[in-house]
Design a protein around this motif. Sequence first.
Motif, mmCIF file in Angstrom:
data_model
loop_
_atom_site.group_PDB
_atom_site.id
_atom_site.type_symbol
_atom_site.label_atom_id
_atom_site.label_comp_id
_atom_site.label_asym_id
_atom_site.label_seq_id
_atom_site.Cartn_x
_atom_site.Cartn_y
_atom_site.Cartn_z
ATOM 1 N N LEU A 129 47.067 31.207 45.784
ATOM 2 C CA LEU A 129 47.863 31.419 47.070
ATOM 3 C C LEU A 129 46.962 30.490 48.062
ATOM 4 O O LEU A 129 47.747 30.195 49.281
ATOM 5 N N ASP A 130 45.887 30.237 47.927
ATOM 6 C CA ASP A 130 45.306 29.424 49.011
ATOM 7 C C ASP A 130 45.836 27.928 48.830
ATOM 8 O O ASP A 130 46.036 27.350 50.020
ATOM 9 N N VAL A 131 46.166 27.428 47.770
ATOM 10 C CA VAL A 131 46.706 25.960 47.483
ATOM 11 C C VAL A 131 48.257 26.138 48.040
ATOM 12 O O VAL A 131 48.457 25.337 48.857
ATOM 13 N N GLU A 132 48.920 27.393 47.842
ATOM 14 C CA GLU A 132 50.394 27.152 48.443
ATOM 15 C C GLU A 132 50.163 27.494 50.105
ATOM 16 O O GLU A 132 51.010 26.837 50.371
ATOM 17 N N TRP A 133 49.369 28.282 50.718
ATOM 18 C CA TRP A 133 49.008 28.214 51.858
ATOM 19 C C TRP A 133 48.817 26.998 52.387
ATOM 20 O O TRP A 133 49.497 26.566 53.665
ATOM 21 N N GLY A 134 48.128 25.952 51.892
ATOM 22 C CA GLY A 134 47.678 24.903 52.559
ATOM 23 C C GLY A 134 49.016 24.088 52.577
ATOM 24 O O GLY A 134 49.041 23.178 53.365
ATOM 25 N N TYR A 188 31.267 47.600 28.275
ATOM 26 C CA TYR A 188 32.699 47.597 27.824
ATOM 27 C C TYR A 188 33.550 47.779 29.121
ATOM 28 O O TYR A 188 34.477 46.662 29.116
ATOM 29 N N LEU A 189 33.211 48.781 29.806
ATOM 30 C CA LEU A 189 34.479 48.742 30.947
ATOM 31 C C LEU A 189 34.235 47.609 31.965
ATOM 32 O O LEU A 189 35.098 47.067 32.475
ATOM 33 N N THR A 190 32.938 47.075 32.120
ATOM 34 C CA THR A 190 32.326 46.020 32.887
ATOM 35 C C THR A 190 33.033 44.808 32.349
ATOM 36 O O THR A 190 33.590 43.935 33.360
ATOM 37 N N ARG A 191 32.932 44.453 31.319
ATOM 38 C CA ARG A 191 33.819 43.388 30.570
ATOM 39 C C ARG A 191 35.190 43.395 31.041
ATOM 40 O O ARG A 191 35.873 42.245 31.335
ATOM 41 N N GLY A 192 35.793 44.353 30.831
ATOM 42 C CA GLY A 192 37.392 44.478 31.135
ATOM 43 C C GLY A 192 37.545 44.342 32.740
ATOM 44 O O GLY A 192 38.649 43.508 33.077
ATOM 45 N N GLU A 193 36.619 44.883 33.483
ATOM 46 C CA GLU A 193 36.824 44.706 34.953
ATOM 47 C C GLU A 193 36.695 42.937 35.399
ATOM 48 O O GLU A 193 37.077 42.593 36.322
ATOM 49 N N PHE A 194 35.504 42.658 34.555
ATOM 50 C CA PHE A 194 35.142 40.989 34.966
ATOM 51 C C PHE A 194 36.778 40.260 34.491
ATOM 52 O O PHE A 194 36.860 39.308 35.461
ATOM 53 N N GLY A 195 37.382 40.580 33.569
ATOM 54 C CA GLY A 195 38.612 39.870 33.246
ATOM 55 C C GLY A 195 39.666 40.182 34.317
ATOM 56 O O GLY A 195 40.234 39.113 34.836
ATOM 57 N N VAL A 196 39.826 41.292 34.915
ATOM 58 C CA VAL A 196 40.488 41.546 35.922
ATOM 59 C C VAL A 196 40.029 40.747 37.261
ATOM 60 O O VAL A 196 41.108 40.118 38.018
ATOM 61 N N LEU A 197 38.995 40.803 37.419
ATOM 62 C CA LEU A 197 38.175 40.057 38.642
ATOM 63 C C LEU A 197 38.691 38.499 38.453
ATOM 64 O O LEU A 197 39.097 37.924 39.283
ATOM 65 N N GLN A 198 38.447 37.887 37.257
ATOM 66 C CA GLN A 198 38.907 36.414 36.955
ATOM 67 C C GLN A 198 40.164 36.102 37.483
ATOM 68 O O GLN A 198 40.625 35.135 38.076
ATOM 69 N N VAL A 238 42.226 38.047 39.292
ATOM 70 C CA VAL A 238 42.354 38.005 40.855
ATOM 71 C C VAL A 238 42.099 36.763 41.577
ATOM 72 O O VAL A 238 42.526 36.478 42.371
ATOM 73 N N ARG A 239 40.978 36.162 41.300
ATOM 74 C CA ARG A 239 40.411 35.067 41.756
ATOM 75 C C ARG A 239 41.167 33.797 41.541
ATOM 76 O O ARG A 239 41.467 33.032 42.413
ATOM 77 N N ALA A 240 41.891 33.819 40.415
ATOM 78 C CA ALA A 240 42.797 32.627 40.093
ATOM 79 C C ALA A 240 44.078 32.850 40.951
ATOM 80 O O ALA A 240 44.471 31.878 41.399
ATOM 81 N N GLU A 241 44.258 33.940 41.018
ATOM 82 C CA GLU A 241 45.853 34.055 41.875
ATOM 83 C C GLU A 241 45.237 33.936 43.458
ATOM 84 O O GLU A 241 46.244 33.365 44.202
ATOM 85 N N ARG A 242 44.230 34.305 43.886
ATOM 86 C CA ARG A 242 43.576 33.813 45.141
ATOM 87 C C ARG A 242 43.639 32.439 45.565
ATOM 88 O O ARG A 242 44.181 31.780 46.468
#
Length: 125
Positions: A67-72, A48-58, A60-64
């Motif tokens: 930000l990469d697109v904006e940096w370019g 259960y905790l892993t699934r919650g953290e995986f959502g947060v990871l996704q 953060v990856r989308a935000e990254r």
Amino acid sequence: MSSPGNRRMPRRRLRGAGASLTRARVLGLLTLGLAVIGSAMAVVHVKYLTRGEFGVLQQVRAERDALDVEWGRLQIEEAALTSHTRIEDNARTKLDMYLPGSGEVRVVEVRASGSEQGWGQSDVR
């Protein structure tokens, strides 16, 4: 003489289905059962905790990625704003700057020896 049918066999303790369980065995089995149930509950909780953290990871990856697109985009914008032709055009049109003639140019030489003549002394021609 004894006949083969009259022989007494030694009694053995049965370990099969009809065996009597001692208190220690019951306590041991109960402890093992509780350990298995506790372990299963821990696995479910960690999943259960892993699934919650995986959502947060996704997220953060989308935000990254954003930000990469904006940096370019910003790097392309910086390259366009700092091109020499654009700077020269802005200097001429907005600041009324021009390339000086040969009679208007002055060369300033700074002597490197600071201990003999003092810092900041220059010779203007």
